[in-house]
Scaffold this motif. Structure first.
Motif, PDB file in Angstrom:
ATOM      1  N   SER A 123      51.242 -12.561  42.644  1.00 10.42           N
ATOM      2  CA  SER A 123      50.766 -13.713  43.407  1.00 10.42           C
ATOM      3  C   SER A 123      51.702 -14.149  44.529  1.00 10.42           C
ATOM      4  O   SER A 123      51.301 -14.909  45.406  1.00 10.42           O
ATOM      5  CB  SER A 123      50.529 -14.902  42.470  1.00 10.42           C
ATOM      6  OG  SER A 123      51.743 -15.243  41.821  1.00 10.42           O
ATOM      7  N   MET A 124      52.956 -13.687  44.503  1.00 16.47           N
ATOM      8  CA  MET A 124      53.907 -14.108  45.536  1.00 16.47           C
ATOM      9  C   MET A 124      55.147 -13.234  45.496  1.00 16.47           C
ATOM     10  O   MET A 124      55.328 -12.437  44.576  1.00 16.47           O
ATOM     11  CB  MET A 124      54.297 -15.567  45.345  1.00 16.47           C
ATOM     12  CG  MET A 124      55.186 -15.802  44.132  1.00 16.47           C
ATOM     13  SD  MET A 124      55.687 -17.497  43.904  1.00 16.47           S
ATOM     14  CE  MET A 124      54.341 -18.078  42.911  1.00 16.47           C
ATOM     15  N   GLU A 125      56.003 -13.402  46.454  1.00 16.87           N
ATOM     16  CA  GLU A 125      57.299 -12.746  46.487  1.00 16.87           C
ATOM     17  C   GLU A 125      58.358 -13.794  46.167  1.00 16.87           C
ATOM     18  O   GLU A 125      58.356 -14.886  46.727  1.00 16.87           O
ATOM     19  CB  GLU A 125      57.531 -12.148  47.872  1.00 16.87           C
ATOM     20  CG  GLU A 125      58.499 -11.004  47.861  1.00 16.87           C
ATOM     21  CD  GLU A 125      58.513 -10.283  49.185  1.00 16.87           C
ATOM     22  OE1 GLU A 125      59.052 -10.845  50.149  1.00 16.87           O
ATOM     23  OE2 GLU A 125      57.988  -9.166  49.248  1.00 16.87           O
ATOM     24  N   VAL A 126      59.270 -13.464  45.248  1.00 13.66           N
ATOM     25  CA  VAL A 126      60.261 -14.430  44.774  1.00 13.66           C
ATOM     26  C   VAL A 126      61.655 -13.965  45.178  1.00 13.66           C
ATOM     27  O   VAL A 126      62.022 -12.811  44.952  1.00 13.66           O
ATOM     28  CB  VAL A 126      60.186 -14.563  43.237  1.00 13.66           C
ATOM     29  CG1 VAL A 126      61.240 -15.516  42.715  1.00 13.66           C
ATOM     30  CG2 VAL A 126      58.801 -14.997  42.798  1.00 13.66           C
ATOM     31  N   TYR A 140      64.403  -9.635  46.905  1.00 17.08           N
ATOM     32  CA  TYR A 140      63.136 -10.264  46.537  1.00 17.08           C
ATOM     33  C   TYR A 140      62.434  -9.419  45.485  1.00 17.08           C
ATOM     34  O   TYR A 140      62.557  -8.198  45.464  1.00 17.08           O
ATOM     35  CB  TYR A 140      62.207 -10.366  47.754  1.00 17.08           C
ATOM     36  CG  TYR A 140      62.694 -11.314  48.809  1.00 17.08           C
ATOM     37  CD1 TYR A 140      62.298 -12.644  48.811  1.00 17.08           C
ATOM     38  CD2 TYR A 140      63.552 -10.894  49.813  1.00 17.08           C
ATOM     39  CE1 TYR A 140      62.745 -13.528  49.778  1.00 17.08           C
ATOM     40  CE2 TYR A 140      64.007 -11.763  50.786  1.00 17.08           C
ATOM     41  CZ  TYR A 140      63.591 -13.069  50.762  1.00 17.08           C
ATOM     42  OH  TYR A 140      64.041 -13.946  51.724  1.00 17.08           O
ATOM     43  N   GLY A 197      58.604  -8.698  44.247  1.00 16.27           N
ATOM     44  CA  GLY A 197      57.200  -8.905  44.559  1.00 16.27           C
ATOM     45  C   GLY A 197      56.381  -9.059  43.293  1.00 16.27           C
ATOM     46  O   GLY A 197      56.302  -8.143  42.484  1.00 16.27           O
TER      47      GLY A 197
END
Length: 60
Positions: A11-14, A6, A8
């Motif tokens: 705004s979000m974790e991808v 992932y 980080g």
């Protein structure tokens, strides 16, 4: 073992990759993908900085 990578973001974790059912030493499988993503992140950072500078110069 199921392995996932992932990134980080602010705004979000991808999820950048997943490798289901890896056995043994899986670093040779995972490392190239993580290395490529780090290079992509660096390139996007430079492009973002260049865009910010161009916008700043355009308003002067």
């Amino acid at each position: 073992m199921d392995v996932a990578a992932y990134m980080g973001l602010s705004s979000m974790e991808v999820l950048i990759a997943s490798w289901p059912s890896l056995c043994g030493d899986w670093t040779r499988t995972v490392h190239p993908t993580v290395y490529e993503v780090l290079g992509l992140h660096a390139a996007l950072r430079v492009a973002t900085d260049a865009l910010h500078l161009a916008n700043k110069l355009a308003t002067v």
